[in-house]
Design a protein around this motif. Structure first.
Motif, PDB file in Angstrom:
ATOM      1  N   GLU A 172      42.254 -86.695 -92.885  1.00 12.56           N
ATOM      2  CA  GLU A 172      41.222 -85.766 -92.435  1.00 12.56           C
ATOM      3  C   GLU A 172      41.726 -85.249 -91.093  1.00 12.56           C
ATOM      4  OE1 GLU A 172      37.776 -88.266 -92.161  1.00 12.56           O
ATOM      5  OE2 GLU A 172      37.264 -87.968 -94.268  1.00 12.56           O
TER       6      GLU A 172
ATOM      7  N   GLU B 197      35.215 -89.603 -82.455  1.00 12.10           N
ATOM      8  CA  GLU B 197      35.458 -89.310 -83.873  1.00 12.10           C
ATOM      9  C   GLU B 197      36.316 -90.363 -84.563  1.00 12.10           C
ATOM     10  OE1 GLU B 197      33.946 -86.797 -85.538  1.00 12.10           O
ATOM     11  OE2 GLU B 197      32.868 -86.505 -83.647  1.00 12.10           O
TER      12      GLU B 197
ATOM     13  N   ILE C 284      39.415 -91.398 -84.182  1.00 15.56           N
ATOM     14  CA  ILE C 284      40.704 -90.816 -84.552  1.00 15.56           C
ATOM     15  C   ILE C 284      41.778 -91.905 -84.606  1.00 15.56           C
ATOM     16  CG2 ILE C 284      42.534 -89.242 -83.729  1.00 15.56           C
ATOM     17  CD1 ILE C 284      40.052 -87.772 -84.892  1.00 15.56           C
TER      18      ILE C 284
ATOM     19  N   GLU D  37      41.223 -82.956 -87.595  1.00 12.26           N
ATOM     20  CA  GLU D  37      40.353 -82.231 -86.670  1.00 12.26           C
ATOM     21  C   GLU D  37      41.257 -81.476 -85.712  1.00 12.26           C
ATOM     22  OE1 GLU D  37      36.825 -82.695 -83.405  1.00 12.26           O
ATOM     23  OE2 GLU D  37      36.830 -83.968 -85.183  1.00 12.26           O
TER      24      GLU D  37
ATOM     25  N   ARG E  56      42.522 -90.345 -89.820  1.00  9.47           N
ATOM     26  CA  ARG E  56      41.900 -89.232 -89.079  1.00  9.47           C
ATOM     27  C   ARG E  56      42.884 -88.778 -88.012  1.00  9.47           C
ATOM     28  NH1 ARG E  56      37.392 -87.309 -89.611  1.00  9.47           N
ATOM     29  NH2 ARG E  56      36.838 -87.072 -87.429  1.00  9.47           N
TER      30      ARG E  56
END
Length: 136
Positions: A33, A97, A99, A35, A5
């Motif tokens: 992924e 999140e 990360i 963000e 992430r």
């Protein structure tokens, strides 16, 4: 295999958009992924923020994030827009999140704090995950 992430803060400068290209050059879409986050710091006058500034900032921020999403076409991308102090919000978002890596672009200003930028410096000091600072 667990996807990495990655959080990419952008501020609207072309310099900050280099982080997107770096991630594309470094990771395949099936590895990560992404963000992309844009935080607008508001100026308060006597404790009151100007509502037109909020609307304009939000419109600009969302357009900027959509532009970033287009650059990352083919990647699994989430967008986040918010108001606050960028350093605090980046750290909070990275923890909320889960990360793995924050990717930021260094500043072009002079002096140590400005070499990487005061926001980047704050993130470096407070992040619990890997922080990658890429050249402009």
């Amino acid at each position: 295999m667990k996807l990495k992430r990655i959080l990419i803060p952008i501020d609207g400068t072309e310099r900050s958009m280099h982080s997107l290209e770096f991630v594309k050059e470094t990771y395949d879409p099936d590895q990560v992924e992404v963000e992309i986050i844009h935080i607008k710091e508001l100026v308060f006058i006597d404790g009151i923020s100007i509502s037109d500034e909020i609307k304009t900032s939000e419109k600009f921020g969302k357009e900027l994030l959509e532009r970033a999403r287009n650059i990352m076409k083919g990647y699994n991308v989430e967008l986040f827009f918010g108001f606050g102090y960028a350093g605090d919000e980046i750290i909070k978002r990275s923890e909320d999140e889960d990360i793995d890596v924050i990717v930021m672009t260094k500043s072009t200003k002079k002096g140590f704090n400005r070499i990487i930028g005061s926001c980047t410096n704050y993130v470096l000091k407070h992040a619990k995950c890997t922080v990658m600072i890429i050249p402009e």
